[in-house]
Design a protein around this motif. Structure first.
Motif, PDB file in Angstrom:
ATOM      1  N   TYR A 185       0.472  -1.067   0.080  1.00 14.46           N
ATOM      2  CA  TYR A 185       0.450   0.371  -0.227  1.00 14.46           C
ATOM      3  C   TYR A 185       0.668   1.304   0.067  1.00 14.46           C
ATOM      4  O   TYR A 185       0.169   2.122  -0.561  1.00 14.46           O
ATOM      5  CB  TYR A 185      -0.864  -0.269   1.231  1.00 14.46           C
ATOM      6  CG  TYR A 185      -1.841  -0.656   1.099  1.00 14.46           C
ATOM      7  CD1 TYR A 185      -2.676  -0.856   0.344  1.00 14.46           C
ATOM      8  CD2 TYR A 185      -2.179  -2.750   1.652  1.00 14.46           C
ATOM      9  CE1 TYR A 185      -3.737  -1.539   0.173  1.00 14.46           C
ATOM     10  CE2 TYR A 185      -3.166  -3.039   2.002  1.00 14.46           C
ATOM     11  CZ  TYR A 185      -4.224  -2.540   0.453  1.00 14.46           C
ATOM     12  OH  TYR A 185      -4.940  -3.608   0.656  1.00 14.46           O
ATOM     13  N   ASN A 186       2.121   1.433   0.097  1.00 13.58           N
ATOM     14  CA  ASN A 186       3.194   2.794   0.805  1.00 13.58           C
ATOM     15  C   ASN A 186       3.631   2.394  -0.691  1.00 13.58           C
ATOM     16  O   ASN A 186       4.416   3.645  -0.700  1.00 13.58           O
ATOM     17  CB  ASN A 186       3.747   2.136   2.000  1.00 13.58           C
ATOM     18  CG  ASN A 186       3.204   2.322   3.052  1.00 13.58           C
ATOM     19  OD1 ASN A 186       2.357   3.077   2.943  1.00 13.58           O
ATOM     20  ND2 ASN A 186       3.759   1.524   4.307  1.00 13.58           N
ATOM     21  N   PHE A 187       3.730   2.059  -1.754  1.00 13.68           N
ATOM     22  CA  PHE A 187       4.546   1.821  -2.763  1.00 13.68           C
ATOM     23  C   PHE A 187       4.245   3.350  -3.545  1.00 13.68           C
ATOM     24  O   PHE A 187       2.902   3.493  -3.552  1.00 13.68           O
ATOM     25  CB  PHE A 187       4.225   0.925  -4.207  1.00 13.68           C
ATOM     26  CG  PHE A 187       4.831   0.542  -5.095  1.00 13.68           C
ATOM     27  CD1 PHE A 187       6.596   0.622  -5.396  1.00 13.68           C
ATOM     28  CD2 PHE A 187       4.464   1.645  -6.418  1.00 13.68           C
ATOM     29  CE1 PHE A 187       6.966   0.909  -6.618  1.00 13.68           C
ATOM     30  CE2 PHE A 187       5.358   1.879  -7.805  1.00 13.68           C
ATOM     31  CZ  PHE A 187       6.456   1.236  -7.054  1.00 13.68           C
ATOM     32  N   VAL A 188       5.079   4.271  -4.010  1.00 17.30           N
ATOM     33  CA  VAL A 188       5.172   5.883  -4.646  1.00 17.30           C
ATOM     34  C   VAL A 188       5.732   4.916  -5.936  1.00 17.30           C
ATOM     35  O   VAL A 188       6.795   5.196  -5.804  1.00 17.30           O
ATOM     36  CB  VAL A 188       6.172   5.978  -4.089  1.00 17.30           C
ATOM     37  CG1 VAL A 188       5.974   7.863  -4.557  1.00 17.30           C
ATOM     38  CG2 VAL A 188       5.362   6.626  -2.078  1.00 17.30           C
ATOM     39  N   GLY A 189       5.125   5.191  -6.956  1.00 20.00           N
ATOM     40  CA  GLY A 189       5.322   4.777  -7.843  1.00 20.00           C
ATOM     41  C   GLY A 189       4.739   4.368  -9.354  1.00 20.00           C
ATOM     42  O   GLY A 189       3.303   5.096  -9.212  1.00 20.00           O
ATOM     43  N   ASP A 190       4.969   4.230 -10.342  1.00 15.39           N
ATOM     44  CA  ASP A 190       4.092   4.395 -11.478  1.00 15.39           C
ATOM     45  C   ASP A 190       3.664   2.943 -11.823  1.00 15.39           C
ATOM     46  O   ASP A 190       3.903   1.852 -11.734  1.00 15.39           O
ATOM     47  CB  ASP A 190       4.966   4.413 -13.053  1.00 15.39           C
ATOM     48  CG  ASP A 190       4.130   5.086 -14.057  1.00 15.39           C
ATOM     49  OD1 ASP A 190       3.462   4.460 -13.863  1.00 15.39           O
ATOM     50  OD2 ASP A 190       4.775   6.252 -14.451  1.00 15.39           O
ATOM     51  N   SER A 191       2.251   3.212 -12.335  1.00 20.92           N
ATOM     52  CA  SER A 191       1.623   1.312 -12.053  1.00 20.92           C
ATOM     53  C   SER A 191       2.604   1.434 -13.287  1.00 20.92           C
ATOM     54  O   SER A 191       2.008  -0.241 -13.954  1.00 20.92           O
ATOM     55  CB  SER A 191      -0.149   1.986 -12.110  1.00 20.92           C
ATOM     56  OG  SER A 191      -0.451   2.444 -13.628  1.00 20.92           O
ATOM     57  N   LYS A 192       3.190   1.756 -14.326  1.00 17.98           N
ATOM     58  CA  LYS A 192       3.462   0.821 -15.250  1.00 17.98           C
ATOM     59  C   LYS A 192       4.266  -0.593 -14.947  1.00 17.98           C
ATOM     60  O   LYS A 192       4.564  -0.955 -15.864  1.00 17.98           O
ATOM     61  CB  LYS A 192       4.362   1.876 -16.491  1.00 17.98           C
ATOM     62  CG  LYS A 192       3.751   2.723 -16.697  1.00 17.98           C
ATOM     63  CD  LYS A 192       4.296   4.428 -17.774  1.00 17.98           C
ATOM     64  CE  LYS A 192       3.776   5.027 -18.548  1.00 17.98           C
ATOM     65  NZ  LYS A 192       4.918   5.891 -19.344  1.00 17.98           N
TER      66      LYS A 192
END
Length: 228
Positions: A185-192
């Motif tokens: 849930y804490n991932f910060v980044g692009d959905s790519k």
């Protein structure tokens, strides 16, 4: 204690990371070049490798490709000083599980490493250690994937994607749902990052990756595992 390999040519960054990871009870292995990183990885067999992209000699992408070919179960995180999508995508295409853009907070990197390790742990408390779907079997104890009784080499992220899909046949998952389930849930980044890993997984499990039979693309939604 978990072993972590830090391949970074800037001594100040490498030393800073070493201090922070040792404070969190990691055994830290250091390397300042790609060649040294590969050599120490083969010798020490760490659970996690952190690779700087810009390395003297062999760059981080090539190191990632070598390590992924040698150690399918190793967690790999790329460090890049550039924020362009191409760097992130290249790292993922070469087999990285995650990426962090410099400058970064060391606490965030440590949390990413710990989250990756948790997802790599065998689920020993499951009653039935295997999940089946068509020609596929997933062994949740050893975290191995088989097709027609032949093992398929998958990364930790690819294993999690397979497990989620096969446990939820015909369920459509959005990219954001898969990000939460696989990267946290804490991932910060692009959905790519989801699309890149799906593409890599298809290349390993599909008879024709350009015309997938098992992992369907649901336009406007995400992906679904087709029930056999």
């Amino acid at each position: 204690m978990n072993k972590i390999l830090i391949v970074e040519d800037e001594m100040s960054i490498r030393s800073f990371l070493k201090i922070n990871f040792e404070r969190n009870n990691f055994i830290v292995i250091e390397a300042e070049s790609g060649e040294e990183g590969i050599r120490k990885a083969k010798l020490e067999k760490p659970e996690i490798a952190i690779l700087d992209v810009m390395l003297p000699g062999i760059d981080g992408f090539k190191v990632c490709k070598v390590l992924r070919g040698e150690f399918q179960s190793m967690g790999i995180i790329m460090l890049t000083a550039r924020s362009q999508d191409m760097d992130k995508i290249m790292g993922l295409e070469f087999g990285a599980d995650d990426y962090v853009v410099k400058p970064f907070n060391p606490s965030e990197l440590i949390l990413r490493v710990k989250a990756l390790l948790r997802r790599m742990e065998p689920l020993e408390n499951e009653k039935d250690n295997s999940i089946h779907s068509g020609p596929f079997k997933i062994d949740t104890y050893s975290q191995k994937v088989y097709k027609d009784n032949e093992e398929i080499d998958v990364t930790p992220r690819e294993y999690l994607l397979m497990k989620i899909f096969v446990e939820n046949e015909d369920k459509a998952f959005s990219r954001d749902e898969l990000l939460d389930l696989v990267w946290g849930y804490n991932f910060v980044g692009d959905s790519k990052i989801v699309d890149v890993n799906i593409r890599r997984l298809r290349a390993k499990i599909e008879n024709d990756p350009s015309n997938p039979t098992y992992i369907e693309t649901i336009w406007g939604k995400g992906y679904r595992w087709r029930k056999s």
